[in-house]
Design an enzyme around this catalytic site. Structure first.
Site, PDB file in Angstrom:
ATOM      1  N   ARG A 130       0.810  -1.230   0.000  1.00 18.93           N
ATOM      2  CA  ARG A 130       0.000   0.000   0.000  1.00 18.93           C
ATOM      3  C   ARG A 130       0.834   1.268   0.000  1.00 18.93           C
ATOM      4  NH1 ARG A 130      -2.626  -3.396   3.318  1.00 18.93           N
ATOM      5  NH2 ARG A 130      -4.501  -4.280   2.377  1.00 18.93           N
ATOM      6  N   LYS A 152       1.652  11.298 -11.282  1.00 19.91           N
ATOM      7  CA  LYS A 152       0.883  10.326 -12.080  1.00 19.91           C
ATOM      8  C   LYS A 152       1.761   9.115 -12.333  1.00 19.91           C
ATOM      9  CE  LYS A 152      -2.097  13.435 -14.742  1.00 19.91           C
ATOM     10  NZ  LYS A 152      -2.422  13.836 -16.124  1.00 19.91           N
ATOM     11  N   GLU A 194       7.945  19.323 -25.294  1.00 20.95           N
ATOM     12  CA  GLU A 194       7.211  19.563 -24.036  1.00 20.95           C
ATOM     13  C   GLU A 194       7.718  20.847 -23.362  1.00 20.95           C
ATOM     14  OE1 GLU A 194       4.544  17.945 -22.859  1.00 20.95           O
ATOM     15  OE2 GLU A 194       4.607  15.907 -23.668  1.00 20.95           O
ATOM     16  N   LYS A 236       5.642  23.218 -13.959  1.00 18.91           N
ATOM     17  CA  LYS A 236       4.846  22.037 -13.619  1.00 18.91           C
ATOM     18  C   LYS A 236       4.567  21.997 -12.116  1.00 18.91           C
ATOM     19  CE  LYS A 236       3.556  17.418 -14.435  1.00 18.91           C
ATOM     20  NZ  LYS A 236       3.643  16.201 -15.226  1.00 18.91           N
ATOM     21  N   GLU A 246      -5.783  17.314 -11.288  1.00 25.43           N
ATOM     22  CA  GLU A 246      -6.194  17.729 -12.631  1.00 25.43           C
ATOM     23  C   GLU A 246      -7.692  17.927 -12.782  1.00 25.43           C
ATOM     24  OE1 GLU A 246      -3.907  15.873 -15.811  1.00 25.43           O
ATOM     25  OE2 GLU A 246      -5.661  16.019 -17.086  1.00 25.43           O
ATOM     26  N   ARG A 250      -4.512  22.325 -13.838  1.00 28.33           N
ATOM     27  CA  ARG A 250      -3.539  21.367 -14.363  1.00 28.33           C
ATOM     28  C   ARG A 250      -3.857  20.984 -15.805  1.00 28.33           C
ATOM     29  NH1 ARG A 250      -0.892  15.993 -11.282  1.00 28.33           N
ATOM     30  NH2 ARG A 250       0.485  15.450 -13.000  1.00 28.33           N
ATOM     31  N   ASN A 254      -2.305  20.023 -20.757  1.00 26.64           N
ATOM     32  CA  ASN A 254      -2.736  19.179 -21.881  1.00 26.64           C
ATOM     33  C   ASN A 254      -2.740  19.944 -23.193  1.00 26.64           C
ATOM     34  OD1 ASN A 254      -3.117  16.941 -20.269  1.00 26.64           O
ATOM     35  ND2 ASN A 254      -5.169  17.605 -19.681  1.00 26.64           N
ATOM     36  N   HIS A 257      -2.244  18.206 -26.473  1.00 29.08           N
ATOM     37  CA  HIS A 257      -2.406  16.770 -26.227  1.00 29.08           C
ATOM     38  C   HIS A 257      -3.708  16.196 -26.755  1.00 29.08           C
ATOM     39  CE1 HIS A 257       1.169  17.374 -23.901  1.00 29.08           C
ATOM     40  NE2 HIS A 257       1.225  16.118 -23.512  1.00 29.08           N
ATOM     41  N   HIS A 261      -2.612  13.114 -28.680  1.00 27.95           N
ATOM     42  CA  HIS A 261      -2.982  11.740 -28.318  1.00 27.95           C
ATOM     43  C   HIS A 261      -3.676  11.032 -29.480  1.00 27.95           C
ATOM     44  CE1 HIS A 261      -2.854  12.636 -23.721  1.00 27.95           C
ATOM     45  NE2 HIS A 261      -1.712  12.148 -24.148  1.00 27.95           N
ATOM     46  N   HIS A 274       5.944  10.559 -28.343  1.00 28.20           N
ATOM     47  CA  HIS A 274       4.869  11.350 -27.752  1.00 28.20           C
ATOM     48  C   HIS A 274       5.057  12.863 -28.017  1.00 28.20           C
ATOM     49  CE1 HIS A 274       2.000  12.826 -24.833  1.00 28.20           C
ATOM     50  NE2 HIS A 274       2.966  13.502 -24.244  1.00 28.20           N
TER      51      HIS A 274
HETATM   52  N1  LIG Z   1       3.523  10.463 -15.382  1.00 31.03           N
HETATM   53  C1  LIG Z   1       3.354  11.507 -16.163  1.00 31.03           C
HETATM   54  O1  LIG Z   1       2.905  12.581 -15.734  1.00 31.03           O
HETATM   55  C2  LIG Z   1       3.766  11.406 -17.593  1.00 31.03           C
HETATM   56  C3  LIG Z   1       3.912  12.569 -18.372  1.00 31.03           C
HETATM   57  C4  LIG Z   1       4.355  12.438 -19.685  1.00 31.03           C
HETATM   58  C5  LIG Z   1       4.650  11.184 -20.189  1.00 31.03           C
HETATM   59  N2  LIG Z   1       4.511  10.076 -19.410  1.00 31.03           N
HETATM   60  C6  LIG Z   1       4.844   8.741 -19.920  1.00 31.03           C
HETATM   61  O2  LIG Z   1       6.225   8.702 -20.202  1.00 31.03           O
HETATM   62  C7  LIG Z   1       6.455   7.697 -21.186  1.00 31.03           C
HETATM   63  C8  LIG Z   1       7.468   8.206 -22.185  1.00 31.03           C
HETATM   64  O3  LIG Z   1       8.663   8.505 -21.507  1.00 31.03           O
HETATM   65  P1  LIG Z   1      10.033   8.700 -22.300  1.00 31.03           P
HETATM   66  O4  LIG Z   1       9.808   9.596 -23.448  1.00 31.03           O
HETATM   67  O5  LIG Z   1      11.035   9.056 -21.290  1.00 31.03           O
HETATM   68  O6  LIG Z   1      10.270   7.268 -22.956  1.00 31.03           O
HETATM   69  P2  LIG Z   1      11.034   5.944 -22.470  1.00 31.03           P
HETATM   70  O7  LIG Z   1      10.984   5.792 -21.016  1.00 31.03           O
HETATM   71  O8  LIG Z   1      10.502   4.863 -23.314  1.00 31.03           O
HETATM   72  O9  LIG Z   1      12.545   6.250 -22.887  1.00 31.03           O
HETATM   73  C9  LIG Z   1      12.851   6.418 -24.243  1.00 31.03           C
HETATM   74  C10 LIG Z   1      14.075   5.608 -24.633  1.00 31.03           C
HETATM   75  O10 LIG Z   1      15.255   6.244 -24.125  1.00 31.03           O
HETATM   76  C11 LIG Z   1      16.079   5.288 -23.479  1.00 31.03           C
HETATM   77  N3  LIG Z   1      16.831   6.028 -22.481  1.00 31.03           N
HETATM   78  C12 LIG Z   1      16.392   6.515 -21.287  1.00 31.03           C
HETATM   79  N4  LIG Z   1      17.340   7.262 -20.729  1.00 31.03           N
HETATM   80  C13 LIG Z   1      18.409   7.256 -21.551  1.00 31.03           C
HETATM   81  C14 LIG Z   1      19.688   7.865 -21.520  1.00 31.03           C
HETATM   82  N5  LIG Z   1      20.040   8.698 -20.538  1.00 31.03           N
HETATM   83  N6  LIG Z   1      20.528   7.625 -22.547  1.00 31.03           N
HETATM   84  C15 LIG Z   1      20.157   6.840 -23.583  1.00 31.03           C
HETATM   85  N7  LIG Z   1      18.964   6.251 -23.668  1.00 31.03           N
HETATM   86  C16 LIG Z   1      18.090   6.466 -22.671  1.00 31.03           C
HETATM   87  C17 LIG Z   1      15.130   4.262 -22.975  1.00 31.03           C
HETATM   88  O11 LIG Z   1      15.792   3.038 -22.786  1.00 31.03           O
HETATM   89  C18 LIG Z   1      14.097   4.197 -24.082  1.00 31.03           C
HETATM   90  O12 LIG Z   1      14.531   3.347 -25.108  1.00 31.03           O
HETATM   91  C19 LIG Z   1       5.118   7.359 -21.796  1.00 31.03           C
HETATM   92  O13 LIG Z   1       4.733   6.075 -21.367  1.00 31.03           O
HETATM   93  C20 LIG Z   1       4.172   8.408 -21.217  1.00 31.03           C
HETATM   94  O14 LIG Z   1       2.872   7.917 -21.004  1.00 31.03           O
HETATM   95  C21 LIG Z   1       4.073  10.171 -18.130  1.00 31.03           C
HETATM   96 ZN   LIG Z   2       2.974  15.111 -22.874  1.00 30.66          ZN
END
Ligand SMILES: NC(=O)c1ccc[n+]([C@@H]2O[C@H](COP(=O)([O-])OP(=O)(O)OC[C@H]3O[C@@H](n4cnc5c(N)ncnc54)[C@H](O)[C@@H]3O)[C@@H](O)[C@H]2O)c1
Ligand SMILES: [Zn+2]
Length: 372
Positions: A130, A152, A194, A236, A246, A250, A254, A257, A261, A274
C-alpha cells in the site's frame, strides 16, 4: 520520514524547486553532477535504509555504475522499458523482485530511467504494501521536465494508454542533465517539444530562451539544460501544487495533447514519439485559436517557426481528419462527452474551451497538413 525542506544541501550550480502538493511536499533538485549526490539526498530525507533501484538494461549499462557509486543497493531490478512493456506484467516482475528481497514498508524505491520506467516503478511503489517511499531519478528529457513530477503513475491497458494508475507523489526527484548526453537525438527533441509546451502555456521567457539558445541546447551544455529544465519543472510544480488531481488549472498542461494523443492512437503508437505528436497537436490548437480570433497570427507563426527549427517531424499527410476526430472522442480526457481544447491566447497564456465543433477541427487539421 523527515520533512523534506531543511535537510537538503544543494550542490553548487544546482537548483532546487519545491513541489507543495496537498498529499506530499517534496523537492526537485536539478544540476550537473546531482547523480553523485543521490545517496546523500536519500540520507538527508531520512529515506528508509533498504533501497531498491528499478532501471532498464540500457540505462543501467550506460549510467548504472555512476549511480551505484552514489547509492548502496544489493542489485538493481532491471525491467524492459519500451512502451509495449508498460503493462501490468512488467509491474508484476518488480513486485516479484521486491518480495524476493523481503522488502518491507521500510523500503525506498528509486526509479532510474525514462518515463516508462518512472511510471511503472512509481505504480509499483504506490501499490506494494500500500505504498513505499519513492524517489525518481529521470534520465530522458521528457521524464526530467514532465513525468517525474506530479505523481501520475501507471501502465497501459491493451485497449488504451495509461488506463490503469494512481496519483502517488514521490518523496524527491533528482535531475542530472549530464545523463542526457547519451540520449538519442530524436528522444532529446521529443522532450524539447514539451519544454516548448510550457513556454506556450505559461512562460514567454522560456519560449524565447529555447529559440535563442537552440544551439547550446542541442550541444547539451549542462548550464543551459539546467536552466530550461528548471524553468519547466517550476511551471509544472506550480500547476501541480495548485491542482494535484487535474480538475482545474492542471488541464492547461494538456495543451497540444488532444490532437497529439489522437495522432499517437491512429498510428498505433508506432510512428511518433509522444513529444512529436504533441508538436503537431500544438500547431492544431494554435490554428483553431487563430481561426477563432483568440490568437494573433504572428504568435502562431512564432510557434510554428520554433517547432520547425528543431528539425522535421514524421509525416501526417496520410492521416484522415475523420479518424483523428474519432480518436479524440475516445480520449480519456473527454469530460461528459465534450472535447476540451486548450487554446493559446498569446505566447505564455491559454484558455480552455469545450465548444469546438467538428467542422472547426476538421478544417484546422487540413490546414496543418493532415489528409485534405
Ligand atoms: N507520469 C506523467 O505525468 C507522464 C507525463 C508524460 C509522459 N509520461 C509517460 O512517459 C512515457 C514516455 O517517456 P520517455 O519519453 O522518457 O520514454 P522511455 O521511457 O521509453 O525512454 C525512451 C528511450 O530512451 C532510453 N533512455 C532513457 N534514458 C536514456 C539515456 N540517458 N541515454 C540513452 N537512452 C536512454 C530508454 O531506454 C528508451 O529506449 C510514456 O509512457 C508516457 O505515457 C508520463
Ligand atoms: Zn505530454
Amino acid at each position: 520520514m523527515l520533512s523534506y525542506h531543511s535537510y537538503l544541501m544543494v550542490p553548487a550550480g544546482a537548483v532546487r524547486i519545491d513541489v507543495p502538493t496537498p498529499s506530499r511536499a517534496y523537492s526537485v533538485t536539478i544540476g550537473d553532477g546531482t547523480l553523485d549526490g543521490v545517496g546523500r539526498v536519500l540520507d538527508d530525507l531520512g529515506a528508509p535504509e533498504r533501497r531498491f533501484i528499478v532501471s532498464s538494461p540500457l540505462v543501467w549499462r550506460l549510467h548504472g555504475p555512476q549511480l551505484a557509486r552514489a547509492v548502496t543497493v544489493a542489485e538493481p531490478i532491471l525491467v524492459p522499458d519500451g512502451e509495449r512493456f508498460k503493462q501490468l506484467a512488467t509491474v508484476a516482475r518488480i513486485y516479484d523482485a521486491l518480495v524476493r528481497f523481503n522488502a518491507d514498508r521500510a523500503a525506498t524505491l528509486v526509479t532510474f530511467g525514462g518515463g516508462v520506467i518512472g511510471d511503472m516503478a512509481g505504480f509499483a511503489a504506490a501499490t506494494y504494501l500500500r505504498g513505499i517511499a519513492l524517489v525518481h531519478v529521470p534520465t530522458t528529457l521528457l521524464a526530467q521536465v514532465d513525468s517525474a513530477i506530479g505523481g501520475k503513475v501507471g501502465v497501459n491497458h491493451p485497449l488504451g494508454k495509461n488506463l490503469i494508475g494512481a496519483f502517488y507523489q514521490p518523496h524527491a526527484v533528482i535531475v542530472d542533465p549530464a545523463v542526457l548526453g547519451t540520449l538519442p537525438r530524436r528522444e532529446f527533441r521529443a522532450g524539447l517539444y514539451e519544454v516548448i509546451k510550457y513556454g506556450m502555456t505559461s512562460s514567454a521567457a522560456l519560449f524565447d530562451r529555447v529559440a535563442r539558445e537552440r544551439k547550446a541546447i542541442f550541444a547539451r551544455t549542462p548550464e543551459t539544460l539546467t536552466a530550461i529544465i528548471a524553468e519547466s519543472c517550476r511551471i509544472k510544480a506550480d500547476v501541480v501544487g495548485a491542482d494535484e488531481r487535474e480538475t482545474g488549472v492542471r488541464r492547461i498542461l494538456n495543451f497540444g495533447h488532444t490532437a497529439g494523443h489522437a495522432i499517437e492512437a491512429v498510428t498505433k503508437y508506432r510512428r511518433f514519439r509522444h513529444g512529436e505528436a504533441v508538436a503537431y497537436g500544438m500547431l492544431v490548437a494554435a490554428d483553431l485559436a487563430v481561426e477563432r480570433g483568440a490568437l494573433a497570427d504572428r504568435d502562431r507563426q512564432a510557434l510554428g517557426g520554433l517547432i520547425a527549427s528543431l528539425g522535421p517531424l514524421p509525416p501526417i499527410a496520410d492521416l484522415a481528419p475523420a479518424q483523428m476526430i474519432e480518436a479524440m472522442q475516445h480520449d480519456k480526457k473527454t469530460i461528459a462527452g465534450r472535447l476540451h481544447f486548450v487554446l493559446p491566447t498569446t505566447v505564455g497564456a491559454t484558455a480552455i474551451v469545450d465548444d469546438v465543433t467538428e467542422k472547426e477541427i476538421r478544417d484546422s487539421l487540413k490546414r496543418v497538413g493532415f489528409k485534405g
